[in-house]
Design a protein around this motif. Structure first.
Motif, mmCIF file in Angstrom:
data_model
loop_
_atom_site.group_PDB
_atom_site.id
_atom_site.type_symbol
_atom_site.label_atom_id
_atom_site.label_comp_id
_atom_site.label_asym_id
_atom_site.label_seq_id
_atom_site.Cartn_x
_atom_site.Cartn_y
_atom_site.Cartn_z
ATOM 1 N N LYS A 176 49.527 140.800 13.785
ATOM 2 C CA LYS A 176 50.508 140.348 14.522
ATOM 3 C C LYS A 176 50.758 139.015 14.617
ATOM 4 O O LYS A 176 51.914 138.097 14.644
ATOM 5 C CB LYS A 176 49.969 140.561 16.097
ATOM 6 N N ILE A 177 49.872 137.926 14.413
ATOM 7 C CA ILE A 177 50.084 136.561 14.289
ATOM 8 C C ILE A 177 50.553 136.247 13.020
ATOM 9 O O ILE A 177 51.340 135.389 13.234
ATOM 10 C CB ILE A 177 48.413 135.929 14.227
ATOM 11 N N LEU A 178 50.514 136.793 11.763
ATOM 12 C CA LEU A 178 51.162 136.757 10.601
ATOM 13 C C LEU A 178 52.636 136.911 10.824
ATOM 14 O O LEU A 178 53.386 136.167 10.325
ATOM 15 C CB LEU A 178 50.661 137.537 9.576
ATOM 16 N N THR A 179 52.943 137.967 11.452
ATOM 17 C CA THR A 179 54.431 138.091 11.850
ATOM 18 C C THR A 179 54.848 137.101 12.533
ATOM 19 O O THR A 179 55.927 136.695 12.301
ATOM 20 C CB THR A 179 54.466 139.586 12.559
ATOM 21 N N SER A 180 54.225 136.762 13.328
ATOM 22 C CA SER A 180 54.678 135.400 14.500
ATOM 23 C C SER A 180 54.914 134.022 13.699
ATOM 24 O O SER A 180 55.731 133.313 13.886
ATOM 25 C CB SER A 180 53.928 135.103 15.625
ATOM 26 N N ASN A 181 54.134 134.133 12.444
ATOM 27 C CA ASN A 181 54.272 132.779 11.453
ATOM 28 C C ASN A 181 55.093 133.266 10.448
ATOM 29 O O ASN A 181 55.328 132.464 9.552
ATOM 30 C CB ASN A 181 52.939 132.871 10.818
ATOM 31 N N LYS A 182 56.084 134.453 10.463
ATOM 32 C CA LYS A 182 57.057 134.724 9.750
ATOM 33 C C LYS A 182 56.388 135.268 8.188
ATOM 34 O O LYS A 182 57.047 134.997 7.119
ATOM 35 C CB LYS A 182 58.120 133.776 9.471
ATOM 36 N N LYS A 183 55.269 135.491 8.197
ATOM 37 C CA LYS A 183 54.417 135.993 7.005
ATOM 38 C C LYS A 183 54.717 137.461 7.040
ATOM 39 O O LYS A 183 53.659 138.172 7.125
ATOM 40 C CB LYS A 183 53.015 135.738 7.002
ATOM 41 N N TYR A 184 55.684 138.058 7.019
ATOM 42 C CA TYR A 184 55.829 139.404 7.266
ATOM 43 C C TYR A 184 55.291 140.277 5.843
ATOM 44 O O TYR A 184 54.761 141.405 6.393
ATOM 45 C CB TYR A 184 57.341 139.855 7.277
ATOM 46 N N LYS A 185 55.353 140.037 4.706
ATOM 47 C CA LYS A 185 54.745 140.708 3.837
ATOM 48 C C LYS A 185 53.457 140.770 3.839
ATOM 49 O O LYS A 185 52.626 141.731 3.565
ATOM 50 C CB LYS A 185 55.130 140.330 2.435
ATOM 51 N N GLN A 186 52.627 139.818 4.131
ATOM 52 C CA GLN A 186 51.149 139.565 4.436
ATOM 53 C C GLN A 186 50.649 140.671 5.567
ATOM 54 O O GLN A 186 49.768 141.195 5.554
ATOM 55 C CB GLN A 186 50.631 138.069 4.765
ATOM 56 N N SER A 187 51.633 140.475 6.599
ATOM 57 C CA SER A 187 51.398 141.287 8.013
ATOM 58 C C SER A 187 51.312 142.783 7.349
ATOM 59 O O SER A 187 50.565 143.508 7.802
ATOM 60 C CB SER A 187 52.148 140.692 9.049
ATOM 61 N N ILE A 188 52.611 143.243 6.755
ATOM 62 C CA ILE A 188 52.757 144.595 6.084
ATOM 63 C C ILE A 188 51.442 145.298 5.541
ATOM 64 O O ILE A 188 50.850 146.033 5.652
ATOM 65 C CB ILE A 188 53.919 144.706 5.367
#
Length: 340
Positions: free
Chosen positions: A110-122
């Motif tokens: 969720k934090i990675l998504t907030s940091n716009k690191k979408y692929k890492q979050s996925i």
């Protein structure tokens, strides 16, 4: 998974809040068990009361330094107050010693998504083992991530999963339909909506979206039927009245279009757009005096609606009042110049 559920307001939580605030304000010392502390932090986060949320988190960590729930709540507080990097460091630190904790790992995603690191979050989410309590939240975050990277095929896949189990989730529903449209999969959207309506026949939003999609395919009869069903489901649903007005305008049945636009007005749900369409219909019927009444009403309520000023100018040109025509055209030009 405690954090991810909306806190229900009840007498007990208000008692806890009163007890906690008395303790803080009077500098007294009371014992609160772990569940009580979590409830109090959740309450303040839900109320956006970050000052007291921070105090409750500090109290909780002092009392229960090993509680992962409180660590997750602290990371959520940091995330909400835009301290994303701090939130990530905190969660990463605890994941090292709790590698199999799904709540912590989900929070990292969720934090990675907030940091716009979408692929890492996925990547984290697709490798995450989780129970049924986290299922909705994982699917929801994957849905958002795939939308953000414009992978609409996978976004649709996860959006469908959410909607099938949560048919009343309007925000997800709207985003799912947007994914179909953005990926130009309108025929697939129609199939999905028809199946959805088989199980949810009173979904006003689904009938409305299906009606719009049929209209785009020039299936006017089907579009009308869908909007009629939307209104049967909710007689105050103004968007379908607007669509029915637009359909009848397209068919040059201006009297019928007026009928639908006037229903919106009678419900006190008129917009500048619906009033403008009303004025245009009356203009098409040659009833210029009623048309100008609606135009004047628009510029009184919404003086930045340039189309109304242009139509008023046309009205005065029709009556050979060139000075007033120019005056109204200048109003429109001023608005247009500021917008561009």
């Amino acid at each position: 998974t405690y954090f991810y559920y909306v806190l229900e307001r009840n007498e007990n939580i208000l008692d806890k809040i009163y007890k906690f605030e008395s303790m803080i304000n009077d500098d007294e010392s009371f014992f609160l068990d772990l569940d009580e502390v979590e409830d109090i932090i959740l309450y303040y986060l839900n109320e956006d009361n970050f000052d007291y949320a921070e105090k409750a988190i500090c109290y909780g960590i002092d009392l229960y330094p090993e509680s992962l729930n409180i660590i997750i709540l602290k990371s959520e507080f940091l995330l909400t107050t835009n301290k994303i990097n701090e939130a990530e460091k905190l969660v990463t630190k605890f994941i090292k010693s709790h590698k199999n904790n799904s709540d912590l790992i989900f929070q990292k995603a969720k934090i990675l998504t907030s940091n716009k690191k979408y692929k890492q979050s996925i990547k984290i989410l697709t490798n995450l083992s989780y129970d049924s309590q986290l299922e909705f939240f994982v699917n929801d975050l994957l849905f958002k991530n795939y939308m953000n990277i414009e992978n609409y095929t996978n976004a649709i896949k996860f959006g469908k999963k959410i909607i099938i189990k949560n048919p009343e989730d309007k925000i997800c529903f709207d985003k799912l339909i947007s994914c179909f449209k953005l990926s130009k999969r309108n025929s697939e959207a129609i199939k999905f909506l028809n199946k959805f309506l088989d199980k949810n026949p009173y979904s006003t939003q689904a009938w409305y979206e299906l009606g719009k999609l049929y209209f785009e395919q020039k299936k006017i009869k089907e579009s009308k039927a869908c909007h009629d069903f939307a209104i049967i489901s909710n007689e105050n649903f103004s968007p379908s009245y607007i669509e029915l007005g637009k359909i009848h305008e397209k068919q040059e049945d201006f009297s019928k279009a007026i009928y639908y636009y006037k229903i919106i007005d009678s419900q006190n749900k008129s917009s500048s757009f619906s009033l403008y369409r009303l004025s245009r219909c009356y203009e098409k019927l040659g009833d210029y005096e009623i048309s100008i009444r609606y135009l004047n009403r628009i510029v009184e309520e919404d003086p930045l609606y340039e189309k109304a000023w242009i139509s008023i100018a046309k009205y005065y040109l029709r009556n050979n009042d060139h000075d007033k025509a120019i005056e109204n055209l200048n109003m429109a030009l001023n608005i247009i110049s500021k917008n561009y």
